[in-house]
Design a protein around this motif. Structure first.
Motif, PDB file in Angstrom:
ATOM      1  N   ALA A   1       8.939 -17.186  -6.967  1.00 40.57           N
ATOM      2  CA  ALA A   1      10.099 -17.307  -7.464  1.00 40.57           C
ATOM      3  C   ALA A   1      11.062 -15.920  -7.272  1.00 40.57           C
ATOM      4  O   ALA A   1      12.361 -15.887  -7.282  1.00 40.57           O
ATOM      5  N   TYR A   2      10.511 -15.041  -7.227  1.00 43.13           N
ATOM      6  CA  TYR A   2      11.164 -13.601  -7.092  1.00 43.13           C
ATOM      7  C   TYR A   2      11.492 -13.498  -5.832  1.00 43.13           C
ATOM      8  O   TYR A   2      12.660 -12.964  -5.496  1.00 43.13           O
ATOM      9  N   THR A   3      10.840 -13.911  -4.962  1.00 43.12           N
ATOM     10  CA  THR A   3      11.289 -13.834  -3.366  1.00 43.12           C
ATOM     11  C   THR A   3      12.414 -14.954  -3.017  1.00 43.12           C
ATOM     12  O   THR A   3      13.230 -14.280  -2.337  1.00 43.12           O
ATOM     13  N   GLN A   4      12.525 -16.037  -3.838  1.00 43.36           N
ATOM     14  CA  GLN A   4      13.620 -16.790  -3.716  1.00 43.36           C
ATOM     15  C   GLN A   4      15.136 -16.070  -4.243  1.00 43.36           C
ATOM     16  O   GLN A   4      15.989 -16.323  -3.712  1.00 43.36           O
ATOM     17  N   GLU A   5      14.771 -15.172  -5.237  1.00 49.14           N
ATOM     18  CA  GLU A   5      15.853 -14.412  -5.676  1.00 49.14           C
ATOM     19  C   GLU A   5      16.321 -13.380  -4.899  1.00 49.14           C
ATOM     20  O   GLU A   5      17.588 -12.804  -4.763  1.00 49.14           O
ATOM     21  N   VAL A   6      15.399 -12.565  -4.638  1.00 48.23           N
ATOM     22  CA  VAL A   6      15.492 -11.128  -4.019  1.00 48.23           C
ATOM     23  C   VAL A   6      15.327 -11.112  -2.655  1.00 48.23           C
ATOM     24  O   VAL A   6      16.029 -10.535  -1.970  1.00 48.23           O
ATOM     25  N   GLU A   7      14.591 -12.051  -1.885  1.00 48.56           N
ATOM     26  CA  GLU A   7      14.371 -11.990  -0.353  1.00 48.56           C
ATOM     27  C   GLU A   7      13.682 -10.644   0.086  1.00 48.56           C
ATOM     28  O   GLU A   7      14.241 -10.036   0.929  1.00 48.56           O
ATOM     29  N   PRO A   8      12.831  -9.954  -0.489  1.00 46.59           N
ATOM     30  CA  PRO A   8      12.173  -8.855  -0.294  1.00 46.59           C
ATOM     31  C   PRO A   8      11.405  -8.695   1.189  1.00 46.59           C
ATOM     32  O   PRO A   8      10.645 -10.022   1.642  1.00 46.59           O
ATOM     33  N   PRO A   9      11.266  -7.906   1.988  1.00 44.53           N
ATOM     34  CA  PRO A   9      10.498  -7.770   3.124  1.00 44.53           C
ATOM     35  C   PRO A   9       8.900  -8.336   2.716  1.00 44.53           C
ATOM     36  O   PRO A   9       8.381  -7.832   1.723  1.00 44.53           O
ATOM     37  N   GLU A  10       8.267  -9.221   3.567  1.00 41.57           N
ATOM     38  CA  GLU A  10       6.892  -9.554   3.109  1.00 41.57           C
ATOM     39  C   GLU A  10       5.929  -8.777   3.803  1.00 41.57           C
ATOM     40  O   GLU A  10       6.149  -8.615   5.125  1.00 41.57           O
ATOM     41  N   PRO A  11       4.730  -8.356   3.655  1.00 37.26           N
ATOM     42  CA  PRO A  11       4.254  -8.597   2.072  1.00 37.26           C
ATOM     43  C   PRO A  11       4.807  -7.501   1.290  1.00 37.26           C
ATOM     44  O   PRO A  11       5.427  -6.589   1.751  1.00 37.26           O
ATOM     45  N   PHE A  12       4.441  -7.593  -0.095  1.00 36.78           N
ATOM     46  CA  PHE A  12       5.160  -6.674  -0.998  1.00 36.78           C
ATOM     47  C   PHE A  12       4.463  -6.684  -2.344  1.00 36.78           C
ATOM     48  O   PHE A  12       3.670  -7.610  -2.657  1.00 36.78           O
TER      49      PHE A  12
ATOM     50  N   ASN B   1       0.832  -1.121  -0.114  1.00 38.66           N
ATOM     51  CA  ASN B   1      -0.097  -0.174  -0.041  1.00 38.66           C
ATOM     52  C   ASN B   1       0.828   1.210  -0.059  1.00 38.66           C
ATOM     53  O   ASN B   1       0.331   2.408   0.489  1.00 38.66           O
ATOM     54  N   SER B   2       2.152   1.409  -0.531  1.00 35.47           N
ATOM     55  CA  SER B   2       2.978   2.576  -0.592  1.00 35.47           C
ATOM     56  C   SER B   2       2.185   3.434  -1.647  1.00 35.47           C
ATOM     57  O   SER B   2       1.344   2.716  -2.678  1.00 35.47           O
ATOM     58  N   LEU B   3       2.448   4.657  -1.524  1.00 35.91           N
ATOM     59  CA  LEU B   3       1.692   5.607  -2.561  1.00 35.91           C
ATOM     60  C   LEU B   3       1.893   5.106  -3.884  1.00 35.91           C
ATOM     61  O   LEU B   3       1.324   5.383  -4.827  1.00 35.91           O
ATOM     62  N   LYS B   4       3.329   4.732  -4.177  1.00 38.54           N
ATOM     63  CA  LYS B   4       3.693   4.734  -5.590  1.00 38.54           C
ATOM     64  C   LYS B   4       3.078   3.390  -6.229  1.00 38.54           C
ATOM     65  O   LYS B   4       2.587   3.212  -7.357  1.00 38.54           O
ATOM     66  N   ALA B   5       2.698   2.207  -5.364  1.00 32.89           N
ATOM     67  CA  ALA B   5       2.214   1.118  -5.895  1.00 32.89           C
ATOM     68  C   ALA B   5       0.600   1.518  -6.063  1.00 32.89           C
ATOM     69  O   ALA B   5       0.014   1.009  -6.926  1.00 32.89           O
ATOM     70  N   LEU B   6      -0.082   2.245  -5.093  1.00 21.75           N
ATOM     71  CA  LEU B   6      -1.385   2.749  -5.401  1.00 21.75           C
ATOM     72  C   LEU B   6      -1.571   3.254  -6.746  1.00 21.75           C
ATOM     73  O   LEU B   6      -2.305   3.276  -7.388  1.00 21.75           O
ATOM     74  N   ASP B   7      -0.430   4.424  -7.004  1.00 12.38           N
ATOM     75  CA  ASP B   7      -0.501   5.137  -8.216  1.00 12.38           C
ATOM     76  C   ASP B   7      -0.277   4.230  -9.333  1.00 12.38           C
ATOM     77  O   ASP B   7      -1.169   4.375 -10.292  1.00 12.38           O
ATOM     78  N   LEU B   8       0.411   3.323  -9.299  1.00  5.69           N
ATOM     79  CA  LEU B   8       0.670   2.363 -10.456  1.00  5.69           C
ATOM     80  C   LEU B   8      -0.732   1.593 -10.805  1.00  5.69           C
ATOM     81  O   LEU B   8      -0.992   0.994 -11.741  1.00  5.69           O
ATOM     82  N   ARG B   9      -1.291   1.247  -9.769  1.00  7.97           N
ATOM     83  CA  ARG B   9      -2.559   0.540  -9.746  1.00  7.97           C
ATOM     84  C   ARG B   9      -3.614   1.171 -10.372  1.00  7.97           C
ATOM     85  O   ARG B   9      -4.473   0.451 -10.927  1.00  7.97           O
ATOM     86  N   ARG B  10      -3.694   2.208 -10.260  1.00 10.13           N
ATOM     87  CA  ARG B  10      -4.559   3.297 -10.638  1.00 10.13           C
ATOM     88  C   ARG B  10      -4.114   3.653 -12.126  1.00 10.13           C
ATOM     89  O   ARG B  10      -4.989   3.835 -13.150  1.00 10.13           O
ATOM     90  N   ASP B  11      -3.160   3.857 -12.261  1.00 13.11           N
ATOM     91  CA  ASP B  11      -2.529   4.371 -13.755  1.00 13.11           C
ATOM     92  C   ASP B  11      -1.116   3.713 -13.670  1.00 13.11           C
ATOM     93  O   ASP B  11      -0.313   4.161 -13.119  1.00 13.11           O
ATOM     94  N   PRO B  12      -1.104   2.697 -14.725  1.00 16.24           N
ATOM     95  CA  PRO B  12       0.403   1.989 -14.718  1.00 16.24           C
ATOM     96  C   PRO B  12       1.615   2.614 -15.422  1.00 16.24           C
ATOM     97  O   PRO B  12       2.547   2.151 -15.585  1.00 16.24           O
ATOM     98  N   ARG B  13       1.061   4.023 -15.763  1.00 18.46           N
ATOM     99  CA  ARG B  13       2.566   4.755 -16.637  1.00 18.46           C
ATOM    100  C   ARG B  13       3.692   5.116 -15.469  1.00 18.46           C
ATOM    101  O   ARG B  13       2.943   5.580 -14.509  1.00 18.46           O
ATOM    102  N   PHE B  14       4.930   4.957 -16.012  1.00 19.14           N
ATOM    103  CA  PHE B  14       6.106   5.327 -14.973  1.00 19.14           C
ATOM    104  C   PHE B  14       6.967   5.727 -15.763  1.00 19.14           C
ATOM    105  O   PHE B  14       7.264   5.540 -17.005  1.00 19.14           O
ATOM    106  N   ALA B  15       7.956   6.324 -15.099  1.00 16.35           N
ATOM    107  CA  ALA B  15       9.335   6.734 -15.827  1.00 16.35           C
ATOM    108  C   ALA B  15      10.280   6.330 -14.459  1.00 16.35           C
ATOM    109  O   ALA B  15      10.138   6.744 -13.364  1.00 16.35           O
ATOM    110  N   LEU B  16      11.478   5.857 -15.039  1.00 15.76           N
ATOM    111  CA  LEU B  16      12.402   5.349 -14.000  1.00 15.76           C
ATOM    112  C   LEU B  16      13.691   5.944 -14.250  1.00 15.76           C
ATOM    113  O   LEU B  16      14.137   5.933 -15.523  1.00 15.76           O
TER     114      LEU B  16
END
Length: 157
Positions: free
Chosen positions: A108-119, A61-76
């Protein structure tokens, strides 16, 4: 038209290698998303290149995740590092972020990266990759790739 990272790498291996090097040089980069009102939001983000994809992982529920759920366009934008050297140039990637809900893909992503859960996990669909660098202390060089097109290179003095 969009493409995943593997498609970009196959089409332009040298530019893809340089982009991965720039993103690999530092841990945190800048992600731009669109707020509810359409104004831009920039936030820090870690990225991963795995299995032919460019992945964006985010806290729940980070703001950036909520933004992308609403409008998937991004720049990185790759972290430019300290000073003005920009070793390897400046790299920017634009596209759409598609949230991944499939448990096997997330596992599979979690096995490679080990992010804090949930994500939240987003797979990217690229619309443009741009690299800007200085050549011979004289030219500003801009390389622009879009899916289905060859790299376009512009040089300015």
């Amino acid at each position: 038209m969009t493409a995943n990272w593997a498609t970009f790498t196959e089409a332009e291996p040298e530019l893809a290698r340089r982009a991965e090097e720039r993103f690999g040089a530092f841990t945190h980069h800048v992600l731009a998303t669109l707020r509810k009102d359409g104004s831009p939001r920039t936030t820090g983000l870690e990225v991963r290149f795995l299995n032919g994809e460019l992945w964006l992982g985010m806290m729940p529920n980070s703001l950036k995740a909520l933004d992308l759920r609403r409008d998937p366009r991004f720049a990185l934008q790759a972290n430019p590092g300290e000073g003005t050297g920009m070793g390897g140039g400046d790299v920017r990637i634009s596209g759409r972020a598609v949230e991944v809900e499939d448990p096997e893909t997330k596992k599979a992503y979690t096995q490679e990266v080990e992010p804090p859960e949930p994500f939240h996990l987003f797979r990217t669909e690229l619309t443009e990759v741009v690299r800007t660098y200085v050549e011979d202390d004289k030219y500003l060089v801009v390389q622009i790739w879009k899916p289905g097109e060859p790299v376009r290179t512009l040089k300015r003095t």
